[in-house]
Motif scaffolding. Structure first.
Motif, PDB file in Angstrom:
ATOM      1  N   HIS A  81       7.791 102.213  61.104  1.00 16.75           N
ATOM      2  CA  HIS A  81       8.210 101.147  61.585  1.00 16.75           C
ATOM      3  C   HIS A  81       9.686 101.196  62.233  1.00 16.75           C
ATOM      4  O   HIS A  81      10.830 100.545  61.539  1.00 16.75           O
ATOM      5  N   HIS A 127       6.433 103.414  48.001  1.00 17.30           N
ATOM      6  CA  HIS A 127       7.876 103.317  48.054  1.00 17.30           C
ATOM      7  C   HIS A 127       8.428 104.344  46.849  1.00 17.30           C
ATOM      8  O   HIS A 127       8.163 104.120  45.833  1.00 17.30           O
ATOM      9  N   HIS A 179      14.601 100.949  55.529  1.00 15.95           N
ATOM     10  CA  HIS A 179      14.636  99.566  54.883  1.00 15.95           C
ATOM     11  C   HIS A 179      16.089  98.789  54.932  1.00 15.95           C
ATOM     12  O   HIS A 179      16.218  97.549  54.969  1.00 15.95           O
TER      13      HIS A 179
HETATM   14 ZN   LIG Z   1       8.139 100.260  55.082  1.00 17.85          ZN
END
Ligand SMILES: [Zn+2]
Ligand SMILES: [Zn+2]
Length: 260
Positions: A154, A39, A112
């Motif tokens: 995702h 991240h 996110h």
């Molecule tokens: Zn992720």
């Protein structure tokens, strides 16, 4: 799988330590390419600190660590330095300024939050609000249009529980944009092994309708997940059901070249 571009490290505060073990397991698995994509650090204003990403000050150590592994395992496995990044329009220019002239080679998009985590909502929280879905899609489209992202992790993290018709319209538009930007969509193996709401069947169906190529991503938060070939088999079977084209590698968009 011969490549996995989605691998975390302990610096995000929710993954297991031992970068070298990820590399060893990737080799044991028979991968030819392992990309670290922890991240990203994000330069937030006002001293805000994110709980799920490395600090800006940790970026050099992250790069150094992977570079040492690149030297140690040269000729055995191709290791790449990447980051999983959200597109937060307000802070993105500052992020790219930080990443410029570092050894970071590629970015994967993991949206996110809509807005940003300082003022928006978590994309994975169930919501019936079409506004959240639309914000997610519009932000992710803008992200892809920067040309800086190698693939979309995702994409079905957005957890819209409202009208199916609205979901189809919005997500089809999003996937059309991915297709026209040449950005593959990820089938996320962590979501699969964890029984999360992603990867979802409606995502696979719409991705197939829009003729979007997909790539499997381990989203490894511990070294052992790289050995989980059962998830790969399940994901491939799902992709085959929908007639999706599964890529085994993707060309990395080199952000250093692009930011020059
Ligand atoms: Zn992720
Ligand atoms: Zn991830």
């Amino acid at each position: 799988m011969i490549a996995n571009y989605h691998t975390h490290t302990w610096r995000c505060n929710h993954a297991e330590p031992g970068e070298e073990q990820y590399v060893r397991n990737a080799m044991k698995r028979g991968l030819q390419i392992l990309g670290f994509s922890d991240h990203t650090p994000y330069p937030f204003p006002g001293g805000y600190t994110s709980s799920f990403r490395m600090r800006v000050a940790q970026l050099p150590g992250y790069c150094q660590c992977v570079q040492e592994l690149q030297r140690k395992y040269a000729g055995k496995i191709q290791l790449e330095i990447g980051l999983e990044a959200e597109y937060y329009p307000k802070f993105f220019p500052e992020l790219t300024a930080i990443l410029k002239d570092t050894p970071v080679t590629y970015l994967i998009l993991g949206q996110h939050f809509t807005g940003s985590e300082m003022d928006g909502v978590y994309s994975g929280s169930p919501t019936e609000n079409p506004g959240v879905l639309k914000a997610y899609c519009s932000q992710a489209k803008d992200a892809m249009q920067t040309g800086l992202f190698t693939y979309f992790a995702h994409p079905d993290l957005i957890h819209f529980t409202g009208s199916d018709k609205v979901y189809r319209e919005e997500m089809s538009g999003l996937f059309r944009e991915a297709k026209s930007c040449g950005i593959p969509l990820e089938i996320n193996l962590l979501g699969l092994s964890d029984g999360r709401h992603y990867p979802s069947r409606r995502f696979l169906e719409l991705a197939a309708e829009e003729d979007c190529p997909v790539i499997l991503g381990c989203d490894a938060h511990d070294p052992d997940s790289l050995l989980d070939t059962a998830m790969e088999a399940r994901a491939l079977a799902m992709a085959a059901e929908y007639g999706l084209t599964v890529l085994d590698t993707v060309p990395l968009r080199n952000i250093q070249t692009l930011l020059r």
